[in-house]
Design a protein around this motif. Structure first.
Motif, PDB file in Angstrom:
ATOM      1  N   GLU A  35     -13.936  89.064  27.041  1.00 41.34           N
ATOM      2  CA  GLU A  35     -15.110  88.338  27.518  1.00 41.34           C
ATOM      3  C   GLU A  35     -15.348  87.084  26.677  1.00 41.34           C
ATOM      4  O   GLU A  35     -15.620  86.003  27.215  1.00 41.34           O
ATOM      5  N   ALA A  36     -15.242  87.228  25.377  1.00 46.23           N
ATOM      6  CA  ALA A  36     -15.460  86.083  24.494  1.00 46.23           C
ATOM      7  C   ALA A  36     -14.414  85.003  24.716  1.00 46.23           C
ATOM      8  O   ALA A  36     -14.727  83.807  24.726  1.00 46.23           O
ATOM      9  N   ALA A  37     -13.166  85.420  24.937  1.00 51.43           N
ATOM     10  CA  ALA A  37     -12.097  84.445  25.175  1.00 51.43           C
ATOM     11  C   ALA A  37     -12.302  83.723  26.502  1.00 51.43           C
ATOM     12  O   ALA A  37     -12.117  82.501  26.589  1.00 51.43           O
ATOM     13  N   CYS A  38     -12.676  84.461  27.522  1.00 48.20           N
ATOM     14  CA  CYS A  38     -12.915  83.834  28.829  1.00 48.20           C
ATOM     15  C   CYS A  38     -14.093  82.865  28.760  1.00 48.20           C
ATOM     16  O   CYS A  38     -14.094  81.822  29.427  1.00 48.20           O
ATOM     17  N   ALA A  39     -15.106  83.212  27.961  1.00 46.95           N
ATOM     18  CA  ALA A  39     -16.299  82.359  27.853  1.00 46.95           C
ATOM     19  C   ALA A  39     -15.965  81.009  27.246  1.00 46.95           C
ATOM     20  O   ALA A  39     -16.683  80.027  27.471  1.00 46.95           O
ATOM     21  N   ARG A  40     -14.873  80.934  26.483  1.00 42.75           N
ATOM     22  CA  ARG A  40     -14.486  79.659  25.872  1.00 42.75           C
ATOM     23  C   ARG A  40     -13.805  78.730  26.867  1.00 42.75           C
ATOM     24  O   ARG A  40     -13.602  77.548  26.581  1.00 42.75           O
ATOM     25  N   ASP A  41     -13.426  79.268  28.039  1.00 44.89           N
ATOM     26  CA  ASP A  41     -12.771  78.460  29.074  1.00 44.89           C
ATOM     27  C   ASP A  41     -13.816  78.046  30.104  1.00 44.89           C
ATOM     28  O   ASP A  41     -14.411  78.888  30.781  1.00 44.89           O
ATOM     29  N   SER A  42     -14.028  76.759  30.230  1.00 44.04           N
ATOM     30  CA  SER A  42     -15.087  76.269  31.118  1.00 44.04           C
ATOM     31  C   SER A  42     -14.797  76.510  32.589  1.00 44.04           C
ATOM     32  O   SER A  42     -15.698  76.383  33.428  1.00 44.04           O
ATOM     33  N   ASN A  43     -13.558  76.857  32.915  1.00 43.35           N
ATOM     34  CA  ASN A  43     -13.191  77.103  34.310  1.00 43.35           C
ATOM     35  C   ASN A  43     -13.048  78.587  34.620  1.00 43.35           C
ATOM     36  O   ASN A  43     -12.462  78.959  35.629  1.00 43.35           O
ATOM     37  N   MET A  44     -13.596  79.442  33.752  1.00 47.39           N
ATOM     38  CA  MET A  44     -13.419  80.874  33.915  1.00 47.39           C
ATOM     39  C   MET A  44     -14.743  81.580  33.640  1.00 47.39           C
ATOM     40  O   MET A  44     -15.467  81.225  32.707  1.00 47.39           O
ATOM     41  N   THR A  45     -15.073  82.574  34.467  1.00 48.53           N
ATOM     42  CA  THR A  45     -16.281  83.351  34.225  1.00 48.53           C
ATOM     43  C   THR A  45     -16.003  84.825  34.481  1.00 48.53           C
ATOM     44  O   THR A  45     -15.298  85.173  35.436  1.00 48.53           O
ATOM     45  N   VAL A  46     -16.521  85.685  33.621  1.00 52.07           N
ATOM     46  CA  VAL A  46     -16.373  87.133  33.791  1.00 52.07           C
ATOM     47  C   VAL A  46     -17.529  87.633  34.648  1.00 52.07           C
ATOM     48  O   VAL A  46     -18.693  87.526  34.255  1.00 52.07           O
ATOM     49  N   VAL A  47     -17.198  88.173  35.816  1.00 49.36           N
ATOM     50  CA  VAL A  47     -18.233  88.638  36.740  1.00 49.36           C
ATOM     51  C   VAL A  47     -18.480  90.129  36.618  1.00 49.36           C
ATOM     52  O   VAL A  47     -19.506  90.640  37.074  1.00 49.36           O
ATOM     53  N   PHE A  48     -17.526  90.849  36.009  1.00 48.51           N
ATOM     54  CA  PHE A  48     -17.692  92.298  35.831  1.00 48.51           C
ATOM     55  C   PHE A  48     -16.911  92.735  34.605  1.00 48.51           C
ATOM     56  O   PHE A  48     -15.801  92.252  34.345  1.00 48.51           O
ATOM     57  N   SER A  49     -17.477  93.693  33.871  1.00 49.01           N
ATOM     58  CA  SER A  49     -16.791  94.294  32.732  1.00 49.01           C
ATOM     59  C   SER A  49     -17.151  95.772  32.712  1.00 49.01           C
ATOM     60  O   SER A  49     -18.332  96.128  32.624  1.00 49.01           O
ATOM     61  N   GLY A  50     -16.151  96.637  32.856  1.00 49.24           N
ATOM     62  CA  GLY A  50     -16.441  98.062  32.919  1.00 49.24           C
ATOM     63  C   GLY A  50     -15.216  98.899  32.647  1.00 49.24           C
ATOM     64  O   GLY A  50     -14.128  98.381  32.379  1.00 49.24           O
ATOM     65  N   SER A  51     -15.388 100.223  32.722  1.00 51.24           N
ATOM     66  CA  SER A  51     -14.345 101.136  32.272  1.00 51.24           C
ATOM     67  C   SER A  51     -13.529 101.782  33.376  1.00 51.24           C
ATOM     68  O   SER A  51     -12.513 102.420  33.084  1.00 51.24           O
ATOM     69  N   THR A  52     -13.935 101.637  34.642  1.00 49.85           N
ATOM     70  CA  THR A  52     -13.167 102.252  35.730  1.00 49.85           C
ATOM     71  C   THR A  52     -13.134 101.347  36.954  1.00 49.85           C
ATOM     72  O   THR A  52     -14.018 100.509  37.149  1.00 49.85           O
ATOM     73  N   VAL A  53     -12.125 101.554  37.782  1.00 43.09           N
ATOM     74  CA  VAL A  53     -12.027 100.822  39.045  1.00 43.09           C
ATOM     75  C   VAL A  53     -13.159 101.236  39.977  1.00 43.09           C
ATOM     76  O   VAL A  53     -13.720 100.409  40.708  1.00 43.09           O
ATOM     77  N   THR A  54     -13.517 102.513  39.944  1.00 37.57           N
ATOM     78  CA  THR A  54     -14.625 102.982  40.781  1.00 37.57           C
ATOM     79  C   THR A  54     -15.909 102.244  40.452  1.00 37.57           C
ATOM     80  O   THR A  54     -16.651 101.818  41.348  1.00 37.57           O
ATOM     81  N   ASP A  55     -16.188 102.076  39.158  1.00 39.43           N
ATOM     82  CA  ASP A  55     -17.387 101.326  38.753  1.00 39.43           C
ATOM     83  C   ASP A  55     -17.335  99.897  39.291  1.00 39.43           C
ATOM     84  O   ASP A  55     -18.351  99.355  39.748  1.00 39.43           O
ATOM     85  N   TYR A  56     -16.164  99.285  39.203  1.00 38.96           N
ATOM     86  CA  TYR A  56     -16.018  97.911  39.693  1.00 38.96           C
ATOM     87  C   TYR A  56     -16.277  97.827  41.192  1.00 38.96           C
ATOM     88  O   TYR A  56     -17.026  96.956  41.654  1.00 38.96           O
ATOM     89  N   LEU A  57     -15.689  98.734  41.965  1.00 38.63           N
ATOM     90  CA  LEU A  57     -15.852  98.692  43.420  1.00 38.63           C
ATOM     91  C   LEU A  57     -17.286  99.036  43.825  1.00 38.63           C
ATOM     92  O   LEU A  57     -17.806  98.481  44.803  1.00 38.63           O
ATOM     93  N   GLU A  58     -17.934  99.914  43.078  1.00 32.91           N
ATOM     94  CA  GLU A  58     -19.341 100.208  43.361  1.00 32.91           C
ATOM     95  C   GLU A  58     -20.211  98.993  43.057  1.00 32.91           C
ATOM     96  O   GLU A  58     -21.150  98.681  43.800  1.00 32.91           O
ATOM     97  N   TRP A  59     -19.897  98.296  41.965  1.00 30.95           N
ATOM     98  CA  TRP A  59     -20.615  97.048  41.664  1.00 30.95           C
ATOM     99  C   TRP A  59     -20.440  96.045  42.794  1.00 30.95           C
ATOM    100  O   TRP A  59     -21.400  95.370  43.189  1.00 30.95           O
ATOM    101  N   ARG A  60     -19.225  95.932  43.305  1.00 27.31           N
ATOM    102  CA  ARG A  60     -18.960  95.026  44.426  1.00 27.31           C
ATOM    103  C   ARG A  60     -19.832  95.375  45.621  1.00 27.31           C
ATOM    104  O   ARG A  60     -20.409  94.496  46.272  1.00 27.31           O
ATOM    105  N   THR A  61     -19.934  96.665  45.912  1.00 25.96           N
ATOM    106  CA  THR A  61     -20.704  97.110  47.081  1.00 25.96           C
ATOM    107  C   THR A  61     -22.189  96.808  46.920  1.00 25.96           C
ATOM    108  O   THR A  61     -22.824  96.230  47.816  1.00 25.96           O
TER     109      THR A  61
END
Length: 226
Positions: free
Chosen positions: A18-44
């Protein structure tokens, strides 16, 4: 702006990315989590579009398989980079066969990881030492049993030539060249390495040594087509 999701069951890894991505002005972290299920539920629940690139740990602690995780994310509409210690080549090959765009070692410099995200976000194949180590010597993974003609058509087409130019250069009818590409795609599906787009075909040609990354393989010019 490249939208990135980070899926890893080690919080310290995610925080570093996350910290590395934040240093790139053309990149943003939209989700950070521990499982694919959590990611897909966040999407929903957020009604957010899929991330452009999902950086996914090879093995998560929820009992899921790498094939399951990669396919779920790819089907949802994101490209996948496997972020792994890369000491399990069979599992890495499994991830690549399931549709992952490439693999980056957790031992790599953080700038290499960010560069890999940029590469995949632009739709380009990710070929590096980790990828090569995973597929080297595994002919069951690499061999789609293409005929000599199919390899010729794939080499020129994947290098960027329009299919009509490929046909002219090989002295065959356009319909024949098109049929060859169709058969190539079918054969890759049969060995668990689907290639529905031209970018996917480029990856397969590079993986199988049909096309090298040298300038000798580059076409003289002309637009590309699907």
């Amino acid at each position: 702006m490249t939208r990135v999701a980070l899926i890893d069951d080690h919080e310290s890894v995610r925080l570093g990315l996350e910290a590395a991505c934040a240093r790139d002005s053309n990149m943003t972290v939209v989700f950070s989590g521990s499982t694919v299920t959590d990611y897909l539920e966040w999407r929903t629940f957020s009604a957010s579009p899929p991330a452009d690139v999902v950086v996914l740990d090879l093995t998560l602690g929820d009992g899921t398989t790498v094939t399951e995780n990669v396919r779920r994310v790819v089907t949802d509409g994101s490209s996948v980079i496997i972020h792994s210690v890369a000491d399990r080549p069979a599992a890495v090959r499994e991830a690549l066969a399931a549709g992952a765009a490439g693999v980056v070692s957790k031992a790599s410099p953080i700038d290499d990881v960010i560069a890999a995200i940029r590469t995949v976000a632009f739709g380009e194949p990710l070929n590096n030492v980790e990828w090569a180590s995973a597929v080297e010597g595994d002919r069951a993974f690499a061999d789609a049993q293409l005929s000599a003609r199919e390899r010729d058509v794939l080499r020129l087409y994947a290098a960027g030539l329009p299919l009509k130019v490929v046909a002219d250069r090989l002295g065959v009818a356009y319909s024949t060249a098109k049929e060859n590409i169709t058969r190539v795609r079918v054969k890759y599906v049969e060995v668990g390495r689907p290639a529905p787009t031209k970018v996917d075909l480029l990856r397969r040609a590079l993986e199988d040594g049909i096309l090298s990354e040298s300038a000798d393989d580059a076409p003289a010019g002309g637009p590309s087509d699907r």
